[in-house]
Design a protein around this motif. Structure first.
Motif, mmCIF file in Angstrom:
data_model
loop_
_atom_site.group_PDB
_atom_site.id
_atom_site.type_symbol
_atom_site.label_atom_id
_atom_site.label_comp_id
_atom_site.label_asym_id
_atom_site.label_seq_id
_atom_site.Cartn_x
_atom_site.Cartn_y
_atom_site.Cartn_z
ATOM 1 N N LEU A 134 104.025 -108.809 -18.923
ATOM 2 C CA LEU A 134 105.383 -109.286 -19.134
ATOM 3 C C LEU A 134 105.720 -109.409 -20.621
ATOM 4 C CD1 LEU A 134 105.546 -112.041 -16.385
ATOM 5 C CD2 LEU A 134 106.744 -109.868 -16.389
ATOM 6 N N TRP A 135 104.753 -109.878 -21.395
ATOM 7 C CA TRP A 135 105.017 -110.125 -22.819
ATOM 8 C C TRP A 135 103.715 -110.086 -23.585
ATOM 9 C CZ3 TRP A 135 103.375 -114.374 -25.804
ATOM 10 C CH2 TRP A 135 104.009 -114.513 -27.054
ATOM 11 N N GLU A 136 103.722 -109.558 -24.793
ATOM 12 C CA GLU A 136 102.511 -109.603 -25.610
ATOM 13 C C GLU A 136 102.876 -109.881 -27.071
ATOM 14 O OE1 GLU A 136 101.885 -104.903 -25.397
ATOM 15 O OE2 GLU A 136 100.725 -105.856 -26.992
ATOM 16 N N ASP A 137 101.959 -110.534 -27.785
ATOM 17 C CA ASP A 137 102.145 -110.786 -29.213
ATOM 18 C C ASP A 137 100.836 -110.389 -29.863
ATOM 19 O OD1 ASP A 137 102.428 -111.673 -31.719
ATOM 20 O OD2 ASP A 137 102.793 -113.785 -31.215
ATOM 21 N N SER A 138 100.815 -109.176 -30.432
ATOM 22 C CA SER A 138 99.528 -108.649 -30.876
ATOM 23 C C SER A 138 99.024 -109.371 -32.128
ATOM 24 C CB SER A 138 99.632 -107.134 -31.120
ATOM 25 O OG SER A 138 100.762 -106.851 -31.897
ATOM 26 N N LYS A 139 99.971 -109.980 -32.912
ATOM 27 C CA LYS A 139 99.515 -110.672 -34.127
ATOM 28 C C LYS A 139 98.643 -111.857 -33.775
ATOM 29 C CE LYS A 139 102.883 -109.702 -37.674
ATOM 30 N NZ LYS A 139 104.261 -110.056 -38.022
ATOM 31 N N LYS A 140 99.208 -112.698 -32.901
ATOM 32 C CA LYS A 140 98.471 -113.923 -32.585
ATOM 33 C C LYS A 140 97.598 -113.759 -31.350
ATOM 34 C CE LYS A 140 101.715 -116.986 -34.833
ATOM 35 N NZ LYS A 140 102.854 -117.881 -34.625
ATOM 36 N N MET A 141 97.547 -112.541 -30.824
ATOM 37 C CA MET A 141 96.740 -112.231 -29.646
ATOM 38 C C MET A 141 97.045 -113.175 -28.474
ATOM 39 S SD MET A 141 93.166 -110.742 -30.870
ATOM 40 C CE MET A 141 92.399 -112.117 -31.665
ATOM 41 N N ARG A 142 98.298 -113.054 -28.038
ATOM 42 C CA ARG A 142 98.691 -113.845 -26.861
ATOM 43 C C ARG A 142 99.381 -112.895 -25.894
ATOM 44 N NH1 ARG A 142 102.176 -118.532 -29.602
ATOM 45 N NH2 ARG A 142 103.261 -116.679 -30.304
ATOM 46 N N LEU A 143 99.249 -113.158 -24.611
ATOM 47 C CA LEU A 143 99.977 -112.309 -23.663
ATOM 48 C C LEU A 143 100.286 -113.070 -22.374
ATOM 49 C CD1 LEU A 143 98.227 -110.466 -21.168
ATOM 50 C CD2 LEU A 143 96.858 -110.277 -23.228
ATOM 51 N N VAL A 144 101.310 -112.587 -21.666
ATOM 52 C CA VAL A 144 101.702 -113.193 -20.385
ATOM 53 C C VAL A 144 101.668 -112.107 -19.325
ATOM 54 C CG1 VAL A 144 103.541 -114.339 -19.114
ATOM 55 C CG2 VAL A 144 103.177 -114.895 -21.515
ATOM 56 N N VAL A 145 101.014 -112.401 -18.205
ATOM 57 C CA VAL A 145 100.994 -111.424 -17.101
ATOM 58 C C VAL A 145 101.627 -112.057 -15.863
ATOM 59 C CG1 VAL A 145 98.934 -110.249 -17.916
ATOM 60 C CG2 VAL A 145 98.736 -112.118 -16.274
ATOM 61 N N LYS A 146 102.037 -111.167 -14.967
ATOM 62 C CA LYS A 146 102.615 -111.638 -13.704
ATOM 63 C C LYS A 146 101.568 -112.377 -12.892
ATOM 64 C CE LYS A 146 106.067 -108.089 -12.843
ATOM 65 N NZ LYS A 146 106.287 -106.853 -12.105
ATOM 66 N N ALA A 147 102.034 -113.320 -12.082
ATOM 67 C CA ALA A 147 101.116 -114.166 -11.336
ATOM 68 C C ALA A 147 100.251 -113.358 -10.391
ATOM 69 C CB ALA A 147 101.904 -115.209 -10.549
ATOM 70 N N GLU A 148 100.803 -112.277 -9.835
ATOM 71 C CA GLU A 148 99.989 -111.563 -8.854
ATOM 72 C C GLU A 148 98.830 -110.790 -9.506
ATOM 73 O OE1 GLU A 148 103.399 -111.350 -9.000
ATOM 74 O OE2 GLU A 148 104.064 -109.282 -8.764
ATOM 75 N N VAL A 149 98.935 -110.526 -10.812
ATOM 76 C CA VAL A 149 97.851 -109.807 -11.482
ATOM 77 C C VAL A 149 96.776 -110.769 -11.978
ATOM 78 C CG1 VAL A 149 97.401 -107.968 -13.151
ATOM 79 C CG2 VAL A 149 99.675 -108.252 -12.222
ATOM 80 N N HIS A 150 97.093 -112.056 -11.951
ATOM 81 C CA HIS A 150 96.220 -113.044 -12.589
ATOM 82 C C HIS A 150 94.772 -112.975 -12.105
ATOM 83 C CE1 HIS A 150 94.697 -116.717 -14.182
ATOM 84 N NE2 HIS A 150 94.537 -117.250 -12.997
ATOM 85 N N MET A 151 94.599 -112.856 -10.774
ATOM 86 C CA MET A 151 93.246 -112.852 -10.221
ATOM 87 C C MET A 151 92.450 -111.661 -10.739
ATOM 88 S SD MET A 151 92.817 -115.521 -8.642
ATOM 89 C CE MET A 151 91.322 -115.384 -7.684
ATOM 90 N N HIS A 152 93.085 -110.491 -10.710
ATOM 91 C CA HIS A 152 92.406 -109.289 -11.202
ATOM 92 C C HIS A 152 92.067 -109.441 -12.679
ATOM 93 C CE1 HIS A 152 93.231 -107.119 -7.538
ATOM 94 N NE2 HIS A 152 94.503 -107.525 -7.591
ATOM 95 N N MET A 153 93.042 -110.014 -13.393
ATOM 96 C CA MET A 153 92.883 -110.176 -14.827
ATOM 97 C C MET A 153 91.671 -111.056 -15.128
ATOM 98 S SD MET A 153 94.671 -109.068 -17.350
ATOM 99 C CE MET A 153 94.705 -109.308 -19.096
ATOM 100 N N ARG A 154 91.518 -112.099 -14.361
ATOM 101 C CA ARG A 154 90.412 -113.016 -14.598
ATOM 102 C C ARG A 154 89.081 -112.308 -14.377
ATOM 103 N NH1 ARG A 154 91.023 -118.671 -11.655
ATOM 104 N NH2 ARG A 154 89.912 -117.518 -10.045
ATOM 105 N N GLU A 155 89.043 -111.540 -13.264
ATOM 106 C CA GLU A 155 87.839 -110.758 -12.985
ATOM 107 C C GLU A 155 87.538 -109.833 -14.145
ATOM 108 O OE1 GLU A 155 85.739 -110.730 -10.291
ATOM 109 O OE2 GLU A 155 86.788 -112.638 -9.882
ATOM 110 N N PHE A 156 88.604 -109.183 -14.598
ATOM 111 C CA PHE A 156 88.449 -108.194 -15.659
ATOM 112 C C PHE A 156 87.893 -108.844 -16.925
ATOM 113 C CE2 PHE A 156 90.405 -106.141 -19.379
ATOM 114 C CZ PHE A 156 89.841 -104.882 -19.272
ATOM 115 N N LEU A 157 88.454 -109.992 -17.288
ATOM 116 C CA LEU A 157 88.028 -110.650 -18.522
ATOM 117 C C LEU A 157 86.598 -111.164 -18.408
ATOM 118 C CD1 LEU A 157 91.264 -112.518 -19.581
ATOM 119 C CD2 LEU A 157 90.216 -110.527 -20.636
ATOM 120 N N ARG A 158 86.245 -111.611 -17.229
ATOM 121 C CA ARG A 158 84.867 -112.065 -17.025
ATOM 122 C C ARG A 158 83.906 -110.915 -17.276
ATOM 123 N NH1 ARG A 158 85.383 -115.408 -11.817
ATOM 124 N NH2 ARG A 158 86.318 -117.181 -12.904
#
Lengths: 450, 296
Positions: free
Chosen positions: A422-446
């Motif tokens: 949904l949104w990213e800020d590459s300078k400060k390394m922040r991002l927002v993802v849709k709620a339905e992707v959250h679970m996958h995202m967590r797996e991915f980051l782990r």
């Protein structure tokens, strides 16, 4: 497009969902065979008749040769429908073959050779008292139907309540009205859609609810459907002795009378029922054949609305999205205002629904003009609706404090691939993802952290 | 939910006008009896009516002296329904058919001894088209019409002009003429009629299975024809009849003004009165109005 689940295109979807045993029993009645043939898609009708005098089974390959390349999808639809209704039974040995349901076949053959008889004899005119004329009967049917609708949308308004128990009424209202605690029930989006449908489609909806509810009352669905279809083969305006139907059907007839499907009359000794047009139109698969009612609404460029109607139901419908200013015996005058529309939008009614209602019910005088509803009014209604939708809400999750730029970038790509970024800020390394992707995202980051 | 006001019902609602050949000269020589034929046709009519509540069938009898409407499903629906054994449709139709045959025969007696062996196809075609025109004009909604000729007797060349006129008016009003020929030789008129109007022509090989032919080929509604394989014309007999002797010809003369066809060279066109020049005369080409075209 708003949800369309409420529109029961026709009855046959329901028949198709019956169990195999019920369906086979249904086909024992020749009228039902006829009604079902009529409700099929044109190509399917053709196939049934073509197979009528073929006793063996026909390979699917051969049937495919009947159609032109263009018609192949239609062919599939037709065959699927026939198999679904168990008119065709599919056999798979070496190749797929189809065979006509034998009960169905015999009944239809009989029907073709001996012609269609009527389900029961009308009463001779000597016994019955004066029968209503067809016009009177139609007026009666529509009046009855309107009364029912009025009770449906606001129980308090009805002048003479129907015999439906309040629990029955609740079932009809299910999906059409919502009731927040202690407030008066309000129309839902589908409820409004329901009111916009033509009479025949509305009738189907109610009949469908009636039937699907019947099992709770211990009535077999197949019995109900078979009687309804049988009813539709009676001649409108003729009187039929009520003694010719069984007890179960008699109680149904009482309910149908409330809906305006039949009129009950009582003579000195006998009593009889007279099917109306509403009933005889039931088996017609085309829902729009009942003929459009004449419109009654005139909308002016100054947002004033004049509705030539005496019907309370119409007043109720108009009140949903406009401010009714005064009512004369045959005229309702109202104005479309921002407040009235906000009320409607809050209830889940969309601007398109309102506009299409105004267009479909335009008074014959304005219906000839194009556009029948002034453009500025249509535009304003849409604008007011889009005012409400300035902010779009999407549930999301916020991520920050990434250990390295690589991980951050990989995470961004990952989310983008799943179109969840949904949104990213590459300078400060922040991002927002849709709620339905959250679970996958967590797996991915782990996985990344390891 | 938007519905465009349309003059037609949904796709497959049809009006079929069936033209029945009742010519006794043909049926007395045919191996397939008239009563068998009627049985097949009655079931077919019933099948059409079963397919859709709004379908309509009109039957016109084609005699050798006259033709008449013998059944109209839109009128019969509300009448009394038969006397026990026979359904209303059959009883009604057969009664009218019998009356018609008797009348037709009487008309034949009044005229000179029966030299005519062909039936009055032009008459029944015109009646069918009149009926269809009335439907077109009657109300807001009407079914899609088509004509089905069930013909057995041979072509009557003397009806050539009338039949061609009927065919062209059917073409103009977009009414397909289907034809099913049950006689011995094939009919040139019917081949042309179906070819020009976009209908289907077929000559069943086995008359015992007439019903299956009727249903499979001619029971197809106009909407479904876009998707189904139907018999295609193999070769259409385009031969015309001459206006002077009414005989079928391969080659002849045509009036350049009104397109009348003659088998021999004439001085004057019998239809429009134009005067033709001599064949192969040079001065004929000088004046445009006198010319003869040896061509067809």
């Amino acid at each position: 497009m708003p949800q369309v689940k409420i529109i029961a295109k026709n009855f046959m979807d329901m028949v198709a969902s019956l169990t195999a045993r019920d369906l086979d029993r249904l086909y024992e009645n020749p009228f039902i065979c006829e009604a079902i043939v009529r409700s099929l898609p044109p190509l399917a009708k053709k196939y049934v008749l073509q197979m009528l005098y073929i006793d063996g089974s026909v390979p699917a390959k051969m049937m495919e040769e009947w159609v032109l390349p263009d018609g192949f999808t239609k062919h599939r639809v037709a065959i699927d429908r026939l198999v679904q209704l168990r008119i065709f039974s599919e056999e798979k040995k070496k190749e797929i073959t189809y065979r006509l349901n034998s009960t169905f076949q015999t009944n239809l053959r009989k029907h073709l050779i001996y012609g269609g008889a009527l389900p029961r004899e009308p009463m001779p005119p000597g016994i019955t008292a004066r029968l209503p004329s067809l016009e009177e009967l139609e007026a009666y049917a529509l009046g009855q139907w309107e009364c029912f609708l009025l009770q449906l949308i606001s129980s308090a308004q009805a002048e003479k309540p129907t015999n439906f128990s309040s629990s029955m009424m609740k079932i009809f209202q299910r999906g059409l009205l919502t009731q927040r605690d202690k407030e008066a029930p309000r129309l839902t989006e589908s409820g409004f859609q329901f009111l916009l449908m033509d009479t025949n489609a509305q009738l189907w909806y109610i009949v469908r609810e009636y039937i699907s509810n019947s099992q709770e009352r211990g009535v077999n669905q197949a019995d109900l459907i078979s009687f309804l279809l049988e009813l539709s083969f009676h001649v409108a305006g003729e009187a039929y002795n009520i003694n010719t139907v069984n007890d179960l059907q008699r109680s149904m007839i009482k309910d149908f009378a409330d809906l305006g499907l039949v009129k009950l009359q009582q003579g000195r000794k006998e009593s009889w029922f007279i099917p109306t047009k509403l009933a005889t139109n039931l088996s017609v698969s085309l829902t729009d054949s009942s003929g459009r009612k004449e419109g009654f609404v005139v909308v002016e460029t100054n947002f004033r609305m004049y509705a030539y109607s005496t019907s309370k139901l119409h007043t109720e419908i108009l009140r949903l999205f406009s401010r009714v200013e005064y009512q004369l015996p045959n005229l309702i005058v109202g104005a479309i205002t921002k407040e009235s529309l906000y009320n409607a939008f809050e209830n889940g009614i969309t601007s398109e629904q309102i506009i299409s209602f105004l267009q479909q019910n335009a008074h014959p005088r304005v219906a000839e003009k194009i556009p029948s509803v002034p453009e500025n009014v249509c535009d304003q209604i849409r604008l007011w609706e889009s005012d409400l939708n300035r902010v779009e809400m999407t549930p999301g999750y916020y991520y920050d404090e990434f250990p390295s730029r690589d991980v951050f970038e990989a995470a961004c790509d990952y989310a983008r691939d799943r179109s969840g970024l949904l949104w990213e800020d590459s300078k400060k390394m922040r991002l927002v993802v849709k709620a339905e992707v959250h679970m996958h995202m967590r797996e991915f980051l782990r996985g990344q952290n390891k | 939910m938007a519905s465009a006001p349309s003059k037609l019902y949904s796709d497959d609602v049809t009006l079929v006008v069936v033209l029945l050949d009742t010519n006794p000269f043909f049926w007395s020589t045919s191996s397939f009896s008239f009563s068998q034929f009627i049985t097949h046709v009655l079931v077919f009519v019933n099948a059409i009516l079963t397919m859709n509540q709004l379908n309509q069938v009109v039957v016109i009898a084609t005699g050798y002296n006259s033709c008449d409407y013998i059944y109209d499903s839109s009128l019969a629906s509300n009448q009394s329904f038969g006397n026990g054994r026979m359904p209303a449709l059959c009883a009604n139709l057969l009664q009218n058919l019998e009356d018609f045959m008797v009348k037709d025969e009487q008309l034949g007696k009044e005229e000179s001894e029966g030299r005519i062996t062909c039936s009055l196809l032009s008459g029944s075609l015109s009646m069918a088209l009149c009926y269809i025109q009335r439907i077109f004009r009657s109300g807001s909604l009407h079914p899609r019409p088509r004509i089905l000729c069930l013909q057995g007797s041979p072509d009557g060349p003397e009806q050539y002009v009338a039949i061609m006129n009927a065919i062209f008016s059917a073409q103009r009003s977009m009414v397909p003429i289907d034809s099913c020929y049950i006689g011995a030789q094939n009919s040139a008129f019917l081949q042309q009629a179906s070819y020009i109007t976009g209908g289907v022509h077929h000559k069943p090989q086995q008359l015992d299975g007439l019903f299956q032919y009727l249903l499979t080929i001619f029971g197809t509604d106009l909407h479904s024809r876009n998707f189904l394989q139907l018999p295609k014309p193999v070769g259409v007999d385009f031969r015309a009849s001459c206006f002077c002797h009414k005989s079928t010809i391969d080659m002849g003369y045509i009036c350049s003004v009104c397109l009348s066809i003659f088998c021999k060279h004439h001085k004057k066109c019998s239809t429009c009165g134009s005067i033709f020049g001599q064949a192969q005369s040079d001065d004929a080409s000088a004046t445009n109005r006198k010319r003869k075209t040896p061509d067809l």
